[in-house]
Design a protein around this motif. Sequence first.
Motif, PDB file in Angstrom:
ATOM      1  N   UNK A  90       0.955  -1.063  -0.099  1.00 38.27           N
ATOM      2  CA  UNK A  90       0.146   0.023   0.102  1.00 38.27           C
ATOM      3  C   UNK A  90       1.113   1.374  -0.255  1.00 38.27           C
ATOM      4  N   UNK A  91       0.663   1.932  -1.029  1.00 38.35           N
ATOM      5  CA  UNK A  91       1.466   3.301  -1.211  1.00 38.35           C
ATOM      6  C   UNK A  91       0.815   4.599  -1.051  1.00 38.35           C
ATOM      7  N   UNK A 130      10.736  -2.274  -8.399  1.00 39.51           N
ATOM      8  CA  UNK A 130      11.250  -1.495  -7.736  1.00 39.51           C
ATOM      9  C   UNK A 130      12.684  -1.112  -7.756  1.00 39.51           C
ATOM     10  N   UNK A 131      12.789   0.271  -8.026  1.00 42.72           N
ATOM     11  CA  UNK A 131      14.225   0.790  -8.016  1.00 42.72           C
ATOM     12  C   UNK A 131      14.544   1.828  -7.440  1.00 42.72           C
ATOM     13  N   UNK A 132      15.641   2.674  -7.626  1.00 43.56           N
ATOM     14  CA  UNK A 132      15.971   3.859  -6.734  1.00 43.56           C
ATOM     15  C   UNK A 132      14.956   5.054  -7.100  1.00 43.56           C
ATOM     16  N   UNK A 133      14.233   5.155  -8.244  1.00 47.43           N
ATOM     17  CA  UNK A 133      13.736   6.129  -8.930  1.00 47.43           C
ATOM     18  C   UNK A 133      12.321   5.833  -8.619  1.00 47.43           C
ATOM     19  N   UNK A 134      11.739   4.616  -8.865  1.00 46.90           N
ATOM     20  CA  UNK A 134      10.402   4.606  -8.799  1.00 46.90           C
ATOM     21  C   UNK A 134       9.832   3.105  -8.255  1.00 46.90           C
ATOM     22  N   UNK A 135       8.518   3.183  -7.823  1.00 47.49           N
ATOM     23  CA  UNK A 135       7.901   1.517  -7.611  1.00 47.49           C
ATOM     24  C   UNK A 135       7.015   1.558  -8.428  1.00 47.49           C
ATOM     25  N   UNK A 136       6.744   0.397  -9.011  1.00 42.34           N
ATOM     26  CA  UNK A 136       5.563  -0.132  -9.793  1.00 42.34           C
ATOM     27  C   UNK A 136       4.719  -1.313  -9.189  1.00 42.34           C
ATOM     28  N   UNK A 173       6.678   7.608  -8.728  1.00 42.04           N
ATOM     29  CA  UNK A 173       7.893   8.143  -8.626  1.00 42.04           C
ATOM     30  C   UNK A 173       8.371   8.282  -6.979  1.00 42.04           C
ATOM     31  N   UNK A 174       9.750   7.745  -6.492  1.00 41.54           N
ATOM     32  CA  UNK A 174      10.013   7.698  -5.341  1.00 41.54           C
ATOM     33  C   UNK A 174       9.827   9.054  -4.572  1.00 41.54           C
ATOM     34  N   UNK A 175      10.136  10.140  -5.370  1.00 40.13           N
ATOM     35  CA  UNK A 175      10.128  11.626  -4.808  1.00 40.13           C
ATOM     36  C   UNK A 175       8.597  11.742  -4.268  1.00 40.13           C
ATOM     37  N   UNK A 176       7.690  11.078  -4.845  1.00 45.44           N
ATOM     38  CA  UNK A 176       6.152  11.251  -4.611  1.00 45.44           C
ATOM     39  C   UNK A 176       5.735  10.468  -3.580  1.00 45.44           C
ATOM     40  N   UNK A 177       6.550   9.525  -2.818  1.00 44.86           N
ATOM     41  CA  UNK A 177       6.254   8.454  -2.044  1.00 44.86           C
ATOM     42  C   UNK A 177       6.332   8.919  -0.678  1.00 44.86           C
TER      43      UNK A 177
END
Length: 116
Positions: A68-69, A84-90, A101-105
């Motif tokens: 859950x994000x 999952x990587x350093x820039x985003x989660x799918x 995007x990770x910056x929005x999580x």
Amino acid sequence: MRAAYGLPKRRFAEGALEELLINERRSVGRAVADLRRAIFCGFFALAVVTAGVGTTWYGARSGSPGVQITDVKGKVSCGPLIALDSRSMEIRVNGLAKKVPMRDVLAVKAVDECRP
């Protein structure tokens, strides 16, 4: 138990040695049959317990686990993690892939089942 001691009962003295031998052979035959039946039942019980434990440990789990994000805007998305990587989660939401995007999580939480 009967194989070792026999059922408790009143015994009368046999009239002849031949009768005694016949009765003892019958008794031994019944005891052997009971022992074979007990061995079979023991192995059958072991198989049933093994199948039950195997089903419990390795059987299908209820629900569909996922993540859950929560993003910075407060929007919550839930589904199985695809990548999952350093820039985003799918994750997969309603059958479609959604990339966050990770910056929005804001928060990520593992859940047993995604609820609408």
